[in-house]
Design a protein around this motif. Structure first.
Motif, PDB file in Angstrom:
ATOM      1  N   TYR A 524       0.805  -1.218   0.000  1.00  0.00           N
ATOM      2  CA  TYR A 524       0.000   0.000   0.000  1.00  0.00           C
ATOM      3  C   TYR A 524       0.844   1.278   0.000  1.00  0.00           C
ATOM      4  O   TYR A 524       0.313   2.359  -0.268  1.00  0.00           O
ATOM      5  CB  TYR A 524      -0.985  -0.009   1.167  1.00  0.00           C
ATOM      6  CG  TYR A 524      -2.137  -0.957   0.911  1.00  0.00           C
ATOM      7  CD1 TYR A 524      -3.066  -0.687  -0.097  1.00  0.00           C
ATOM      8  CD2 TYR A 524      -2.273  -2.132   1.631  1.00  0.00           C
ATOM      9  CE1 TYR A 524      -4.115  -1.559  -0.358  1.00  0.00           C
ATOM     10  CE2 TYR A 524      -3.324  -3.007   1.383  1.00  0.00           C
ATOM     11  CZ  TYR A 524      -4.231  -2.716   0.379  1.00  0.00           C
ATOM     12  OH  TYR A 524      -5.269  -3.581   0.116  1.00  0.00           O
ATOM     13  N   SER A 525       2.136   1.155   0.284  1.00  0.00           N
ATOM     14  CA  SER A 525       2.990   2.345   0.175  1.00  0.00           C
ATOM     15  C   SER A 525       3.175   2.763  -1.276  1.00  0.00           C
ATOM     16  O   SER A 525       3.508   3.915  -1.555  1.00  0.00           O
ATOM     17  CB  SER A 525       4.353   2.079   0.819  1.00  0.00           C
ATOM     18  OG  SER A 525       5.093   1.124   0.072  1.00  0.00           O
ATOM     19  N   THR A 526       2.947   1.842  -2.199  1.00  0.00           N
ATOM     20  CA  THR A 526       3.104   2.143  -3.625  1.00  0.00           C
ATOM     21  C   THR A 526       1.802   2.023  -4.410  1.00  0.00           C
ATOM     22  O   THR A 526       1.788   2.231  -5.630  1.00  0.00           O
ATOM     23  CB  THR A 526       4.143   1.201  -4.266  1.00  0.00           C
ATOM     24  OG1 THR A 526       3.712  -0.163  -4.106  1.00  0.00           O
ATOM     25  CG2 THR A 526       5.504   1.382  -3.597  1.00  0.00           C
ATOM     26  N   ASN A 528      -1.591   2.867  -6.165  1.00  0.00           N
ATOM     27  CA  ASN A 528      -2.056   4.103  -6.791  1.00  0.00           C
ATOM     28  C   ASN A 528      -3.517   4.368  -6.411  1.00  0.00           C
ATOM     29  O   ASN A 528      -4.437   4.072  -7.169  1.00  0.00           O
ATOM     30  CB  ASN A 528      -1.904   4.012  -8.313  1.00  0.00           C
ATOM     31  CG  ASN A 528      -2.201   5.332  -8.998  1.00  0.00           C
ATOM     32  OD1 ASN A 528      -2.543   6.321  -8.356  1.00  0.00           O
ATOM     33  ND2 ASN A 528      -2.062   5.348 -10.311  1.00  0.00           N
ATOM     34  N   PHE A 529      -3.703   4.929  -5.219  1.00  0.00           N
ATOM     35  CA  PHE A 529      -5.054   5.208  -4.755  1.00  0.00           C
ATOM     36  C   PHE A 529      -5.729   6.281  -5.599  1.00  0.00           C
ATOM     37  O   PHE A 529      -6.963   6.335  -5.655  1.00  0.00           O
ATOM     38  CB  PHE A 529      -5.029   5.666  -3.289  1.00  0.00           C
ATOM     39  CG  PHE A 529      -4.786   4.559  -2.300  1.00  0.00           C
ATOM     40  CD1 PHE A 529      -5.792   3.656  -1.991  1.00  0.00           C
ATOM     41  CD2 PHE A 529      -3.557   4.419  -1.680  1.00  0.00           C
ATOM     42  CE1 PHE A 529      -5.580   2.641  -1.079  1.00  0.00           C
ATOM     43  CE2 PHE A 529      -3.328   3.404  -0.762  1.00  0.00           C
ATOM     44  CZ  PHE A 529      -4.341   2.509  -0.470  1.00  0.00           C
ATOM     45  N   ILE A 578      -9.494   7.989  -1.503  1.00  0.00           N
ATOM     46  CA  ILE A 578      -9.292   6.543  -1.415  1.00  0.00           C
ATOM     47  C   ILE A 578     -10.637   5.879  -1.641  1.00  0.00           C
ATOM     48  O   ILE A 578     -11.629   6.247  -1.012  1.00  0.00           O
ATOM     49  CB  ILE A 578      -8.718   6.126  -0.045  1.00  0.00           C
ATOM     50  CG1 ILE A 578      -7.311   6.711   0.147  1.00  0.00           C
ATOM     51  CG2 ILE A 578      -8.684   4.606   0.101  1.00  0.00           C
ATOM     52  CD1 ILE A 578      -6.670   6.378   1.489  1.00  0.00           C
ATOM     53  N   ALA A 599      -5.892  11.236   3.460  1.00  0.00           N
ATOM     54  CA  ALA A 599      -5.361  10.219   2.548  1.00  0.00           C
ATOM     55  C   ALA A 599      -3.850  10.348   2.419  1.00  0.00           C
ATOM     56  O   ALA A 599      -3.121   9.338   2.423  1.00  0.00           O
ATOM     57  CB  ALA A 599      -6.031  10.341   1.178  1.00  0.00           C
ATOM     58  N   GLU A 600      -3.359  11.567   2.310  1.00  0.00           N
ATOM     59  CA  GLU A 600      -1.917  11.765   2.211  1.00  0.00           C
ATOM     60  C   GLU A 600      -1.205  11.336   3.486  1.00  0.00           C
ATOM     61  O   GLU A 600      -0.113  10.758   3.454  1.00  0.00           O
ATOM     62  CB  GLU A 600      -1.616  13.237   1.897  1.00  0.00           C
ATOM     63  CG  GLU A 600      -2.050  13.695   0.513  1.00  0.00           C
ATOM     64  CD  GLU A 600      -1.440  12.819  -0.589  1.00  0.00           C
ATOM     65  OE1 GLU A 600      -0.222  12.544  -0.533  1.00  0.00           O
ATOM     66  OE2 GLU A 600      -2.192  12.410  -1.494  1.00  0.00           O
ATOM     67  N   LYS A 603      -1.054   7.504   3.567  1.00  0.00           N
ATOM     68  CA  LYS A 603       0.002   7.037   2.663  1.00  0.00           C
ATOM     69  C   LYS A 603       1.377   7.225   3.301  1.00  0.00           C
ATOM     70  O   LYS A 603       2.270   6.379   3.148  1.00  0.00           O
ATOM     71  CB  LYS A 603      -0.071   7.793   1.334  1.00  0.00           C
ATOM     72  CG  LYS A 603      -1.327   7.511   0.523  1.00  0.00           C
ATOM     73  CD  LYS A 603      -1.400   8.430  -0.695  1.00  0.00           C
ATOM     74  CE  LYS A 603      -2.725   8.315  -1.399  1.00  0.00           C
ATOM     75  NZ  LYS A 603      -2.841   9.278  -2.538  1.00  0.00           N
ATOM     76  N   SER A 604       1.553   8.329   4.034  1.00  0.00           N
ATOM     77  CA  SER A 604       2.832   8.565   4.717  1.00  0.00           C
ATOM     78  C   SER A 604       3.099   7.494   5.763  1.00  0.00           C
ATOM     79  O   SER A 604       4.236   7.025   5.926  1.00  0.00           O
ATOM     80  CB  SER A 604       2.824   9.953   5.369  1.00  0.00           C
ATOM     81  OG  SER A 604       2.719  10.970   4.400  1.00  0.00           O
ATOM     82  N   PHE A 606       1.897   4.414   5.675  1.00  0.00           N
ATOM     83  CA  PHE A 606       2.229   3.190   4.947  1.00  0.00           C
ATOM     84  C   PHE A 606       3.703   3.198   4.529  1.00  0.00           C
ATOM     85  O   PHE A 606       4.420   2.201   4.686  1.00  0.00           O
ATOM     86  CB  PHE A 606       1.340   3.050   3.705  1.00  0.00           C
ATOM     87  CG  PHE A 606      -0.041   2.531   3.976  1.00  0.00           C
ATOM     88  CD1 PHE A 606      -0.249   1.486   4.853  1.00  0.00           C
ATOM     89  CD2 PHE A 606      -1.152   3.080   3.340  1.00  0.00           C
ATOM     90  CE1 PHE A 606      -1.522   0.990   5.111  1.00  0.00           C
ATOM     91  CE2 PHE A 606      -2.427   2.604   3.584  1.00  0.00           C
ATOM     92  CZ  PHE A 606      -2.613   1.564   4.472  1.00  0.00           C
ATOM     93  N   LYS A 607       4.174   4.321   3.986  1.00  0.00           N
ATOM     94  CA  LYS A 607       5.564   4.413   3.532  1.00  0.00           C
ATOM     95  C   LYS A 607       6.533   4.313   4.702  1.00  0.00           C
ATOM     96  O   LYS A 607       7.589   3.667   4.597  1.00  0.00           O
ATOM     97  CB  LYS A 607       5.768   5.724   2.774  1.00  0.00           C
ATOM     98  CG  LYS A 607       5.033   5.776   1.444  1.00  0.00           C
ATOM     99  CD  LYS A 607       5.181   7.143   0.775  1.00  0.00           C
ATOM    100  CE  LYS A 607       4.389   7.177  -0.546  1.00  0.00           C
ATOM    101  NZ  LYS A 607       4.456   8.512  -1.179  1.00  0.00           N
TER     102      LYS A 607
END
Length: 967
Positions: A524-526, A528-529, A578, A599-600, A603-604, A606-607
């Motif tokens: 999920y870090s990559t 494409n939501f 998302i 959402a951002e 994602k952070s 997840f990364k």
């Protein structure tokens, strides 16, 4: 066990294939072989229940012919084949008190038609009131006593019986009714007032004591003004000698507002909050290797089997109590606790399956349930009804199990979703530990829950990850539904699936839990939501573009296409930051509440977790859990822009006759701002989104005076029409207020076509923020009511007949009782007391008080509050802070606080003006609102209750006051 026996013996025996004896007896052995009792109970348990039942509902006997132990219910049957041979006929009026207990909701119908057997064989009566050693015949939460004239009924041929547990029973007349003419008197349980007491009755009772006026009359007490001290003392000396309809009144000196009417305390749900506190990861032993750390997390966070088993008493208590309203209903658990993902802070979810004969689309089940559960304060506390959510719920705290619970009646879809999740996550022993850690990780970092990433959406992300290559452990949901024999259609969706674990596709995946967990974050870090939809239904991502035209979707979506084409369901909201598609209810994006900002941030996270795994996987992931639980990524936070939103729902717009309904809305908005508030609006931008077909119109305006300060002028110009009156009030403010403000704002009107829906969003562009907050809160409280008032001329006749005019809004309603409707169309369901108070006060002022306008203000504000409350959940899909998507999900964890801050005060039985106060603030949002710091400023704690201020009770200054209650 008691509730199961009651339902079986009174209502369900024939449905379950049993044959009752003419007296209503059934073999205990046959009962114990039934699926609901088999293996759970013994004869000893049956005997114990019969012996210890507090209302003596049952009777055991040894059949004289077969020597078999049998049991029957003493009364309360809906089964028609049972005779009255074991009931004792009452042939003379030997009981001085015969009473029936009922509720405010039922009184209006009973008053006109009489008491009805309904589906039972008899009307149930008691030989006394509560607290008078009554064993059975009255529920302990009744609100009204109806005393029956037994002598008159017997004299006119009405049959009465007495059951073996002392309940008085009557079949009524041939139609099954006991007519009102047999009512001796009717008394309010709480106060002793007859519920039909009117101000003139009070004035008549106190007429011997000189010139008396009513300052205040509620359903609890009255405050009277006497001409002099001597008359007041005389009335006090005659305490308990003065009567109204035979009920003697207690009269005592007036002690001030603090005693006569204590203010409603602020709701402080301490137990709910304490239960919601998650375990701090620093308190968990994270020494040792990855698996030791994982075991310690599971032990500290996850519910034990004993704790889950203990929760069965919650559902038992619910069933036993709710079956008083809906015989045969079942309380069915669902949600995270049933899927194996329950943690210490998890709420219980319960779907109440009501038999079809009690189903009524116009009944508010949540309000009815709340009222009856309030009668059991030793079991249920901190109750909140949220009747206007997409899925209406009742929230409460169950005291014996110390568990928060969400109760829903709408659809069993959540129950089916939970079964699907439980089946998939138990397909492999690695899944539950991995999922619990992910759920705990999201919880402690604060991005799961209401208006955020729900636990249900998070679980769908886990399942979807396990379906894809190279993991490929779980099949798609569509594969599980390939056999039509498994189909189970609920609300037009197929909720069935293959349930045999041994038939699942074999997987060669041998990854460890740490590898699966790290892989989840890496995936999920990559992902494409922005362009892709997470689709567990087919087990593959789908481009958002494909949902623009349903006909372009794969054949697997045939049911979705049909439901959309037939307008059975709205299309999937795929344009959100998302999009996670529900695998059963395919039109539902379970992540639609997530804002672009949140959402951002997700994602952070997840990364960050993926990077931690990359660093630790060669070290056996020894510090992996510590890193992702103790630390978080650095987030770039921008200052949020304060915004106030008002949602205009389809039910308010569908009645507009003009096909160009948007122009009607625009014209009304223009009237409100330019003709009422005297603020010139200038069009800045108008555009249509080609994907969503939504139209946005941006208007700019400048406010120069504090137009929200309307209270001092609210009684002026009542002879004028609505718009002219409000414009005059604004002009008065312009003259009286010397302070000039320069507040520039942007008003954005967003139109949606199917269904018709409008969002009015107010943002500040320049000026003092405190002034903007005052203006925004004021506008949220008034604009919807004003809009409905102005909408009347544009509605088709059937819709125009609704009370939308100001004259009707401020009309003093003729309420003889504090009785409300069960319809979802009005928040009055929970405002019985306030309605009665408003009516009685208004009547009192008209009959002697110097302030006649008081009744008009209080009723006008009550109407405003009721209408304002209607906006609270009217646009769940559009509002980013909506609770609708939360309520539709099957997870209680994320929905406990679902609109709670707005909805906890939404019930008028707690606070007369709280609906308006909360509904004004319920639409206050930040532009990226889930974590916005400034949104705290728009909560009820800061807001000023404009309507409440205008509807304050003004005391009539007199020389002496007394108050009385009926005891």
């Amino acid at each position: 066990m008691s509730k199961c026996l009651s339902w079986l013996l009174r209502h369900g025996a024939l449905k379950e294939g049993f044959t009752l004896s003419p007296e209503g007896y059934l073999s205990v052995d046959e009962i114990l072989r039934h699926k609901s009792f088999k293996g759970k109970y013994s004869k000893t348990d049956v005997e114990r229940v019969v012996k210890n039942n507090d209302k003596q509902r049952f009777k055991l006997r040894c059949n004289p012919h077969t020597n078999i132990l049998e049991i029957k219910a003493n009364q309360g049957h809906t089964i028609s084949d049972i005779d009255d041979s074991e009931l004792s006929p009452i042939l003379e009026p030997k009981y001085s008190t015969v009473v029936h207990g009922t509720y405010y909701d039922c009184w209006q119908k009973i008053k006109s038609e009489g008491l009805s057997c309904m589906k039972r064989r008899h009307i149930h009566l008691s030989k006394g009131t509560l607290g008078a050693n009554v064993i059975s015949g009255l529920r302990n939460n009744v609100q009204i006593y109806i005393f029956i004239d037994l002598a008159k009924g017997l004299a006119e041929g009405i049959r009465f019986y007495e059951s073996e547990n002392g309940v008085i029973l009557t079949p009524g007349n041939d139609a099954g009714f006991l007519a009102p003419k047999y009512f001796e008197k009717v008394v309010d349980v709480k106060t002793g007032y007859p519920p039909y007491t009117q101000p003139q009755d009070i004035l008549k009772a106190f007429s011997p004591y000189g010139n008396v006026t009513i300052d205040k009359l509620t359903n609890k007490l009255a405050t009277l003004n006497f001409a002099n001290e001597e008359d007041a003392k005389a009335a006090i000396q005659d305490s308990k000698k003065i009567n109204v309809y035979g009920e003697f009144l207690t009269v005592k000196p007036f002690q001030g507002n603090s005693q006569s009417e204590p203010s409603t305390p602020k709701r402080n749900f301490t137990r709910t909050k304490q239960k919601g506190v998650i375990v701090d990861p620093h308190r968990i032993d994270l020494s040792g290797d990855f698996h030791e750390q994982l075991d310690n997390i599971m032990a500290a966070v996850r519910l034990t089997q004993e704790e889950v088993t203990k929760l069965s008493t919650l559902y038992t208590d619910l069933e036993e109590i709710l079956q008083q309203l809906w015989p045969g209903c079942m309380a069915i658990p669902f949600g995270s606790i049933t899927t194996g993902l329950g943690i210490k802070t998890s709420d219980a979810d319960c779907y109440v399956d009501i038999p079809n004969e009690f189903r009524n689309p116009h009944v508010s089940y949540v309000n009815k349930a709340k009222r009856i559960l309030q009668g059991y304060p030793h079991l249920f506390a901190e109750l909140i009804a949220i009747p206007r959510a997409h899925t209406p719920i009742v929230k409460f705290f169950h005291i014996p199990t110390e568990t928060n619970c969400d109760l829903t009646f709408k659809t069993p879809l959540g129950m089916q979703n939970s079964r699907l999740i439980a089946f998939l996550l138990h397909a492999d022993p690695r899944f539950i530990p991995m999922a619990v850690v992910i759920k705990y990780w999201a919880k402690i970092h604060g991005f799961s829950g209401t208006g955020k990433l729900t636990n249900y959406a998070l679980t769908m992300l886990i399942i979807f990850y396990l379906q894809l290559d190279p993991i490929s452990i779980l099949p798609s949901v569509q594969w599980l539904q390939k056999d039509p024999g498994d189909d189970h259609i609920i609300d037009f969706w197929n909720t069935g699936f293959m349930k045999q674990p041994d038939l699942l596709p074999k997987s060669s995946n041998t990854s460890s839990i740490s590898e699966l967990l790290g892989g989840f974050f890496e995936f999920y870090s990559t992902f494409n939501f922005d362009e892709m939809v997470v689709c567990p239904y087919i087990g593959q991502p789908i481009k958002k573009e494909a949902f623009k035209d349903p006909n372009l979707l794969p054949n697997e979506f045939e049911r979705y296409k049909q439901n959309i084409a037939r307008h059975i369901t709205p299309p999937l909201r795929f344009t959100t930051s998302i999009c996670v598609q529900d695998p059963i209810e395919l039109c539902h994006n379970v992540a639609s509440a997530i804002t672009s900002k949140l959402a951002e941030e997700i994602k952070s996270y997840f990364k960050f977790a993926a990077n931690a795994y990359e660093k630790e996987k060669l070290n056996g992931c020894k510090d992996f859990l510590k890193i992702i639980l103790f630390h978080k990524p650095k987030l770039v936070r921008t200052k949020p822009i304060l915004e106030y939103r008002t949602n205009i729902s389809p039910r308010d717009l569908n009645g507009i006759v003009n096909d160009d309904w948007k122009s009607v809305v625009g014209e009304i908005v223009k009237v409100i701002f330019e003709q009422i508030l005297l603020v010139k609006l200038t069009k800045v931008e108008e555009k249509v989104n080609p994907d969503t077909k939504k139209e946005k119109v941006k208007l700019a305006g400048t406010l120069t005076k504090a137009v929200w300060k309307r209270k001092p002028f609210s009684r002026l110009y009542r002879e004028l029409q609505f718009v002219e009156q409000q414009r005059k009030i604004t002009e008065e403010i312009m003259i009286a207020d010397k302070q000039v403000i320069d507040l520039q704002f942007m008003l954005t009107t967003t139109y949606s076509n199917i269904p018709r829906r409008v969002i009015l969003a107010l943002k500040v562009t320049n000026g003092d923020l405190n002034n903007f907050r005052e203006f925004g809160k004021f506008l949220n409280g008034y604009i919807l009511v004003w809009f409905k008032c102005l909408l009347g001329p544009y509605l088709r006749p059937s819709a125009a007949n609704k009370p939308v005019s100001v004259a009707e809004t401020i009309k003093v309603l003729d309420r003889n009782l504090n009785i409300s409707s069960d319809s979802d169309s009005s928040s009055a369901d929970e405002s019985r007391n306030s309605n009665a108070d408003e009516f009685r006060n208004s009547y009192a002022n008209e009959s002697g008080s110097s302030n006649v306008n008081k009744s008009r203000n209080s009723n006008a504000d009550e109407s405003r509050n009721s209408n304002a409350d209607e906006s609270q959940n009217s646009d769940a899909d559009e509002s980013q802070n909506s609770n609708a998507d939360e309520s539709r999900n099957s997870n209680a964890d994320e929905s406990r606080n679902s609109n709670a801050d707005e909805s906890r005060n939404s019930n008028a039985d707690e606070s007369r003006n709280s609906n308006a106060d909360e509904s004004r603030n319920s639409n206050v949002a930040e532009s990226q609102n889930s974590d916005a710091d400034e949104s705290q400023n728009s909560t009820a704690d800061e807001s000023q209750n404009y309507n409440a201020e205008e509807s304050q009770n003004y005391s009539v200054a007199q020389s002496c006051k007394t108050e009385f209650t009926c005891q």
